[in-house]
Design an enzyme around this catalytic site. Sequence first.
Site, PDB file in Angstrom:
ATOM      1  N   CYS A 174       0.825  -1.214   0.000  1.00 43.92           N
ATOM      2  CA  CYS A 174       0.000   0.000   0.000  1.00 43.92           C
ATOM      3  C   CYS A 174       0.862   1.269   0.000  1.00 43.92           C
ATOM      4  CB  CYS A 174      -0.941  -0.002   1.201  1.00 43.92           C
ATOM      5  SG  CYS A 174      -0.155  -0.491   2.743  1.00 43.92           S
ATOM      6  N   HIS A 184      -2.246   5.883   6.022  1.00 49.42           N
ATOM      7  CA  HIS A 184      -0.836   6.274   6.125  1.00 49.42           C
ATOM      8  C   HIS A 184      -0.725   7.737   5.664  1.00 49.42           C
ATOM      9  CE1 HIS A 184       0.336   2.066   6.458  1.00 49.42           C
ATOM     10  NE2 HIS A 184      -0.063   1.776   5.238  1.00 49.42           N
TER      11      HIS A 184
HETATM   12  P1  NAD Z   1      -5.998 -10.296   6.467  1.00 55.24           P
HETATM   13  O1  NAD Z   1      -5.480 -10.993   7.669  1.00 55.24           O
HETATM   14  O2  NAD Z   1      -6.999  -9.217   6.624  1.00 55.24           O
HETATM   15  O3  NAD Z   1      -6.623 -11.373   5.472  1.00 55.24           O
HETATM   16  C1  NAD Z   1      -5.979 -12.588   5.167  1.00 55.24           C
HETATM   17  C2  NAD Z   1      -7.036 -13.647   4.892  1.00 55.24           C
HETATM   18  O4  NAD Z   1      -6.380 -14.881   4.560  1.00 55.24           O
HETATM   19  C3  NAD Z   1      -7.924 -13.939   6.094  1.00 55.24           C
HETATM   20  O5  NAD Z   1      -9.263 -14.087   5.652  1.00 55.24           O
HETATM   21  C4  NAD Z   1      -7.385 -15.271   6.635  1.00 55.24           C
HETATM   22  O6  NAD Z   1      -8.367 -16.029   7.269  1.00 55.24           O
HETATM   23  C5  NAD Z   1      -6.949 -15.935   5.356  1.00 55.24           C
HETATM   24  N1  NAD Z   1      -5.910 -16.959   5.540  1.00 55.24           N
HETATM   25  C6  NAD Z   1      -5.015 -17.077   6.524  1.00 55.24           C
HETATM   26  N2  NAD Z   1      -4.218 -18.132   6.297  1.00 55.24           N
HETATM   27  C7  NAD Z   1      -4.616 -18.677   5.132  1.00 55.24           C
HETATM   28  C8  NAD Z   1      -4.198 -19.790   4.367  1.00 55.24           C
HETATM   29  N3  NAD Z   1      -3.180 -20.551   4.776  1.00 55.24           N
HETATM   30  N4  NAD Z   1      -4.848 -20.067   3.208  1.00 55.24           N
HETATM   31  C9  NAD Z   1      -5.880 -19.302   2.798  1.00 55.24           C
HETATM   32  N5  NAD Z   1      -6.318 -18.217   3.487  1.00 55.24           N
HETATM   33  C10 NAD Z   1      -5.697 -17.926   4.643  1.00 55.24           C
HETATM   34  O7  NAD Z   1      -4.717  -9.780   5.675  1.00 55.24           O
HETATM   35  P2  NAD Z   1      -4.637  -8.552   4.680  1.00 55.24           P
HETATM   36  O8  NAD Z   1      -4.458  -7.302   5.463  1.00 55.24           O
HETATM   37  O9  NAD Z   1      -5.717  -8.637   3.681  1.00 55.24           O
HETATM   38  O10 NAD Z   1      -3.223  -8.823   3.997  1.00 55.24           O
HETATM   39  C11 NAD Z   1      -3.069  -9.752   2.946  1.00 55.24           C
HETATM   40  C12 NAD Z   1      -1.836  -9.386   2.153  1.00 55.24           C
HETATM   41  O11 NAD Z   1      -2.025  -8.070   1.619  1.00 55.24           O
HETATM   42  C13 NAD Z   1      -0.533  -9.335   2.945  1.00 55.24           C
HETATM   43  O12 NAD Z   1       0.521  -9.705   2.084  1.00 55.24           O
HETATM   44  C14 NAD Z   1      -0.414  -7.864   3.302  1.00 55.24           C
HETATM   45  O13 NAD Z   1       0.927  -7.477   3.556  1.00 55.24           O
HETATM   46  C15 NAD Z   1      -0.942  -7.237   2.035  1.00 55.24           C
HETATM   47  N6  NAD Z   1      -1.458  -5.867   2.189  1.00 55.24           N
HETATM   48  C16 NAD Z   1      -2.208  -5.509   3.270  1.00 55.24           C
HETATM   49  C17 NAD Z   1      -2.657  -4.211   3.382  1.00 55.24           C
HETATM   50  C18 NAD Z   1      -3.443  -3.746   4.565  1.00 55.24           C
HETATM   51  O14 NAD Z   1      -3.355  -2.596   4.931  1.00 55.24           O
HETATM   52  N7  NAD Z   1      -4.229  -4.576   5.193  1.00 55.24           N
HETATM   53  C19 NAD Z   1      -2.367  -3.285   2.380  1.00 55.24           C
HETATM   54  C20 NAD Z   1      -1.661  -3.689   1.252  1.00 55.24           C
HETATM   55  C21 NAD Z   1      -1.188  -4.989   1.173  1.00 55.24           C
END
Ligand code: NAD
Length: 338
Positions: free
Chosen positions: A140, A220
């Site tokens: 992000c 941010h």
């Molecule tokens: P999150 O925890 O909100 O969502 C992750 C999802 O994956 C959850 O529904 C969880 O239950 C599921 N999960 C966990 N283990 C799993 C598995 N082994 N197989 C399948 N599903 C599984 O996480 P998020 O914030 O959406 O982040 C996901 C990715 O996006 C990360 O790489 C993070 O760095 C990136 N990201 C996050 C943001 C943010 O601000 N939240 C912004 C940009 C990028």
Amino acid sequence: MKAVGINGYGTIGKRVADAVAAQDDMKLAGVTKRTPDFESKMAVEKGYPLYISVPEREELFEEAGIKISGTIEDFYDKVDVIVDATPEGIGAKNMEIYKKLGIKSTFQGGEKHDQIGKSFNSFANFKDSIGADYVRVVSCNTTGLCRTLKPINDLAGIKKVRAVMVRRGADPAQVKKGPINAIVPNPPTVPSHHGPDVQTVMNGLNITTMALLVPTTLMHQHNLMVELENSVSADDVIDKLENTPRVILVEASKGLGSTAQIMEYAKDLGRPRSDLFEIAVWKESINVVDGELYYMQAVHQESDVVPENVDAIRAMLEIEEDPAKSIAKTNKAMGIKG
Ligand code: NAD
């Protein structure tokens, strides 16, 4: 029409699911969940086929009255491309499975560039991902930096960037993360990883970054100092950013002087989940002093990478090879500033 599956229906995954479902040149084939929680229930209510990533948990979904369409194995059979939005570090492990099955995938910024092999930003390097099998959409913060640095580089040429990122401590639903009463240099080392991450998509850019965490969940905030190759005025920069898709200019004098007010604005726009997919640049902050450009911007961390995932899918599946056309199509379908 090519079928897209979302593995990891969390903060990013559920937003990308909605964004894919809104496009007319790809279809959402399903999403995966591990737990029969409210998100699982709502995915089914939206008509998204739900697959369980831990097959042994089928009974739990039955007990909760949530109808599943199958297990993750069935999910793999249904998709041409996966958006892997699982927590940091899991995506790289999943890549081994996808490789064996011959399924393309986008990954998120929590994965390491070296493990995935290719990073993506719609504006900086769309064409590098045409036909690619595995692509990581940068984080992000990195997406926010690229969205404004790319047009500024096009306008005036960039000699050197220094940026200080004030990062939200946690997403709004993350009740166990912090800080709740501290300012934390994070990482405490200089430079932070954000500069090298920008370089994965803007090759050769001279950029050094520092970052800290603060007790807020909303957005941010970035502070940029950019030495320019060519002389331009603040008005030239304002004009360029005003005409850049996925960037909006906001004014403190008009009530948008903070991340809280910008999020309120997103609510008033009627955006789904109050998301602000665009990067908001404070117009008053834009200034050029001795050939150096200064500006401040805000990044909605939960949503800015969502349209980039859609564009990455188009590039990988060769649905569209012109970045401007893909960006415009995604924006139109999602109601984003074009
Ligand atoms: P999150 O925890 O909100 O969502 C992750 C999802 O994956 C959850 O529904 C969880 O239950 C599921 N999960 C966990 N283990 C799993 C598995 N082994 N197989 C399948 N599903 C599984 O996480 P998020 O914030 O959406 O982040 C996901 C990715 O996006 C990360 O790489 C993070 O760095 C990136 N990201 C996050 C943001 C943010 O601000 N939240 C912004 C940009 C990028």
